[in-house]
Scaffold this motif. Structure first.
Motif, PDB file in Angstrom:
ATOM      1  N   GLU A 180       0.624  -1.231   0.142  1.00  0.00           N
ATOM      2  CA  GLU A 180       0.084   0.000  -0.052  1.00  0.00           C
ATOM      3  C   GLU A 180       0.848   1.139   0.055  1.00  0.00           C
ATOM      4  O   GLU A 180       0.581   2.192  -0.591  1.00  0.00           O
ATOM      5  CB  GLU A 180      -1.030   0.070   1.210  1.00  0.00           C
ATOM      6  CG  GLU A 180      -1.851  -1.348   1.075  1.00  0.00           C
ATOM      7  CD  GLU A 180      -2.885  -1.085  -0.047  1.00  0.00           C
ATOM      8  OE1 GLU A 180      -3.350   0.203  -0.469  1.00  0.00           O
ATOM      9  OE2 GLU A 180      -3.226  -1.948  -0.702  1.00  0.00           O
ATOM     10  N   ASP A 204      -5.231  -8.527 -10.136  1.00  0.00           N
ATOM     11  CA  ASP A 204      -6.111  -7.633  -9.292  1.00  0.00           C
ATOM     12  C   ASP A 204      -5.229  -6.514  -9.085  1.00  0.00           C
ATOM     13  O   ASP A 204      -6.101  -5.449  -9.183  1.00  0.00           O
ATOM     14  CB  ASP A 204      -6.206  -8.364  -7.841  1.00  0.00           C
ATOM     15  CG  ASP A 204      -7.145  -9.726  -8.031  1.00  0.00           C
ATOM     16  OD1 ASP A 204      -8.158  -9.701  -8.940  1.00  0.00           O
ATOM     17  OD2 ASP A 204      -6.856 -10.822  -7.460  1.00  0.00           O
ATOM     18  N   ARG A 208      -6.755  -2.430 -10.324  1.00  0.00           N
ATOM     19  CA  ARG A 208      -6.857  -1.519  -9.330  1.00  0.00           C
ATOM     20  C   ARG A 208      -5.921  -0.446  -9.722  1.00  0.00           C
ATOM     21  O   ARG A 208      -6.425   0.783  -9.425  1.00  0.00           O
ATOM     22  CB  ARG A 208      -6.392  -2.178  -7.961  1.00  0.00           C
ATOM     23  CG  ARG A 208      -6.331  -1.172  -6.967  1.00  0.00           C
ATOM     24  CD  ARG A 208      -5.744  -1.615  -5.651  1.00  0.00           C
ATOM     25  NE  ARG A 208      -5.260  -0.180  -4.702  1.00  0.00           N
ATOM     26  CZ  ARG A 208      -4.735  -0.794  -3.662  1.00  0.00           C
ATOM     27  NH1 ARG A 208      -4.252  -1.778  -3.306  1.00  0.00           N
ATOM     28  NH2 ARG A 208      -4.435   0.284  -2.761  1.00  0.00           N
ATOM     29  N   TRP A 245     -10.778 -10.729  -9.844  1.00  0.00           N
ATOM     30  CA  TRP A 245     -11.726 -10.647  -8.743  1.00  0.00           C
ATOM     31  C   TRP A 245     -12.600  -9.651  -8.894  1.00  0.00           C
ATOM     32  O   TRP A 245     -13.931  -9.905  -9.285  1.00  0.00           O
ATOM     33  CB  TRP A 245     -11.071 -10.336  -7.245  1.00  0.00           C
ATOM     34  CG  TRP A 245     -11.972 -10.628  -6.263  1.00  0.00           C
ATOM     35  CD1 TRP A 245     -12.397 -11.658  -5.657  1.00  0.00           C
ATOM     36  CD2 TRP A 245     -12.703  -9.395  -5.848  1.00  0.00           C
ATOM     37  NE1 TRP A 245     -13.531 -11.102  -4.787  1.00  0.00           N
ATOM     38  CE2 TRP A 245     -13.880  -9.656  -4.731  1.00  0.00           C
ATOM     39  CE3 TRP A 245     -13.100  -7.880  -6.244  1.00  0.00           C
ATOM     40  CZ2 TRP A 245     -14.668  -8.832  -4.155  1.00  0.00           C
ATOM     41  CZ3 TRP A 245     -13.742  -7.123  -5.662  1.00  0.00           C
ATOM     42  CH2 TRP A 245     -14.561  -7.562  -4.504  1.00  0.00           C
ATOM     43  N   GLY A 246     -12.412  -8.429  -9.389  1.00  0.00           N
ATOM     44  CA  GLY A 246     -13.073  -7.389  -9.586  1.00  0.00           C
ATOM     45  C   GLY A 246     -13.782  -7.527 -10.610  1.00  0.00           C
ATOM     46  O   GLY A 246     -15.341  -7.087 -10.824  1.00  0.00           O
ATOM     47  N   ARG A 267     -13.275  -2.749  -7.947  1.00  0.00           N
ATOM     48  CA  ARG A 267     -11.877  -3.199  -8.178  1.00  0.00           C
ATOM     49  C   ARG A 267     -11.375  -4.072  -7.055  1.00  0.00           C
ATOM     50  O   ARG A 267     -10.481  -4.855  -7.317  1.00  0.00           O
ATOM     51  CB  ARG A 267     -11.090  -2.076  -8.670  1.00  0.00           C
ATOM     52  CG  ARG A 267     -11.497  -1.287  -9.988  1.00  0.00           C
ATOM     53  CD  ARG A 267     -10.782  -0.124 -10.136  1.00  0.00           C
ATOM     54  NE  ARG A 267     -10.720   0.733  -9.174  1.00  0.00           N
ATOM     55  CZ  ARG A 267      -9.873   1.781  -8.784  1.00  0.00           C
ATOM     56  NH1 ARG A 267      -8.939   2.085  -9.785  1.00  0.00           N
ATOM     57  NH2 ARG A 267     -10.086   2.557  -7.810  1.00  0.00           N
ATOM     58  N   THR A 268     -12.027  -3.690  -5.846  1.00  0.00           N
ATOM     59  CA  THR A 268     -11.487  -4.306  -4.733  1.00  0.00           C
ATOM     60  C   THR A 268     -12.578  -4.700  -3.605  1.00  0.00           C
ATOM     61  O   THR A 268     -13.679  -4.208  -3.821  1.00  0.00           O
ATOM     62  CB  THR A 268     -10.306  -3.539  -3.721  1.00  0.00           C
ATOM     63  OG1 THR A 268     -11.210  -2.182  -3.476  1.00  0.00           O
ATOM     64  CG2 THR A 268      -9.073  -2.935  -4.915  1.00  0.00           C
ATOM     65  N   GLU A 270     -12.640  -3.766  -0.723  1.00  0.00           N
ATOM     66  CA  GLU A 270     -13.017  -2.600   0.093  1.00  0.00           C
ATOM     67  C   GLU A 270     -14.190  -1.607  -0.770  1.00  0.00           C
ATOM     68  O   GLU A 270     -14.922  -1.080  -0.070  1.00  0.00           O
ATOM     69  CB  GLU A 270     -11.811  -1.736   0.252  1.00  0.00           C
ATOM     70  CG  GLU A 270     -10.638  -2.351   1.159  1.00  0.00           C
ATOM     71  CD  GLU A 270      -9.903  -3.451   0.762  1.00  0.00           C
ATOM     72  OE1 GLU A 270      -9.590  -4.423   1.552  1.00  0.00           O
ATOM     73  OE2 GLU A 270      -9.852  -3.754  -0.585  1.00  0.00           O
ATOM     74  N   GLU A 271     -13.981  -1.447  -2.130  1.00  0.00           N
ATOM     75  CA  GLU A 271     -14.765  -0.742  -2.926  1.00  0.00           C
ATOM     76  C   GLU A 271     -16.378  -1.450  -2.867  1.00  0.00           C
ATOM     77  O   GLU A 271     -17.219  -0.804  -2.652  1.00  0.00           O
ATOM     78  CB  GLU A 271     -14.266  -0.492  -4.370  1.00  0.00           C
ATOM     79  CG  GLU A 271     -13.276   0.427  -4.330  1.00  0.00           C
ATOM     80  CD  GLU A 271     -12.893   0.505  -6.079  1.00  0.00           C
ATOM     81  OE1 GLU A 271     -13.527  -0.049  -6.984  1.00  0.00           O
ATOM     82  OE2 GLU A 271     -11.759   1.294  -6.011  1.00  0.00           O
TER      83      GLU A 271
END
Length: 283
Positions: A180, A204, A208, A245-246, A267-268, A270-271
């Motif tokens: 990150e 992934d 992102r 994944w997204g 995309r994640t 978290e989104e």
């Protein structure tokens, strides 16, 4: 593909290592200015060779490389010009670091440009700050953690103030927090005008992070906007990659009427959790 002008262009490029098969054949490839480009493909697909062609570490057997439309010359003057425009950071930082301290290592490139001491110091400070390692300037390189060595290697490239920064698997070996932090650093470099090319196996991450994705397959290279390109199961299969994944989640949500066709998908995770889109609790 982007409408941005191509900063780097390969045309009709082929390359084979001595006594080896042809790795790339008649390849046309563009790096648009101001875009984040993910380079993906299976092992042996030619990603490393392509990155070295773009950065001048290798010269194509046939075809040509051009920077902003001007063909590259592979003499000392031409390669110096190319390397002030394009910098490659290899996957293993230990293949790139050699000086006793962080600051000494980062200063190597600018010193070789014949800059004044004041200009070299300014570039080193700028690069260390950009990579969030200014506090490590005097640290011996052999005492750095793996993530710190990665950042130091990238800082050495950034100190050259390239217009294009090419990174080979920059997140490999980093823990989630390190990944990150590095991605935030790359976002800062992009905001400052650096075009970033990242070779990665992580679809992934590519979905992102990047604007465009280039898939190297046995049939050649296919480049386009990331979300659309990584939704092409035929291309992914040929490139030896799985569906991101997204992309899979976006298809599922649209199939159940939970996401309009015109809306971008998550995309994640978290989104998705943040409400892109809102999924019924019983769904």
């Amino acid at each position: 593909m982007s409408d941005s002008p191509a900063l780097l262009t390969l045309r009709g490029a082929s390359f084979a290592y001595e006594d080896g098969p042809t790795v790339l054949r008649d390849l046309d490839f563009d790096v648009p200015e101001g875009r984040a480009l993910a380079l993906l493909g299976r092992n042996g697909s030619g990603k490393t060779t392509l990155m070295r062609l773009l950065s001048g570490g290798l010269a194509p057997r046939t075809g040509r490389l051009a920077v902003a439309g001007e063909p590259v010359r592979y003499d000392r003057k031409g390669l110096t010009r190319l390397r002030t425009t394009v910098q490659l950071v290899v996957q293993d930082p230990d293949d790139q670091l050699f000086a006793a301290s962080v600051a000494q290592d980062v200063s190597f490139g600018p010193l070789n440009l014949g800059l004044t001491d004041a200009e070299v110091r300014a570039r080193v400070e700028e690069a260390l700050t950009a990579l969030d390692i200014a506090a490590l300037a005097d640290r011996p390189t052999h005492l750095l953690s793996y993530g710190q060595r990665k950042r130091t290697a990238i800082a050495g490239a950034v100190a050259m103030r390239p217009r294009v920064l090419i990174l080979d698997e920059p997140t490999a070996g980093l823990d989630p927090d390190g990944q990150e932090r590095l991605l935030a650093t790359l976002d800062g470099l992009r905001a400052g005008g650096t075009t970033v090319v990242m070779a990665t196996h992580d679809v992934d991450l590519a979905l992102r992070w990047s604007d465009d994705a280039a898939l190297l397959t046995p049939q050649g290279v296919h480049t386009g906007p990331t979300a659309a390109t990584l939704a092409r199961t035929d291309l992914l299969h040929n490139a030896g990659l799985r569906l991101p994944w997204g992309v899979a989640v976006t298809g599922l949500l649209r199939a159940h009427g939970l996401l309009p066709d015109t809306a971008p998908g998550p995309r994640t995770p978290e989104e998705l959790a943040a409400g892109t889109p809102a999924v019924p609790a019983d769904g």
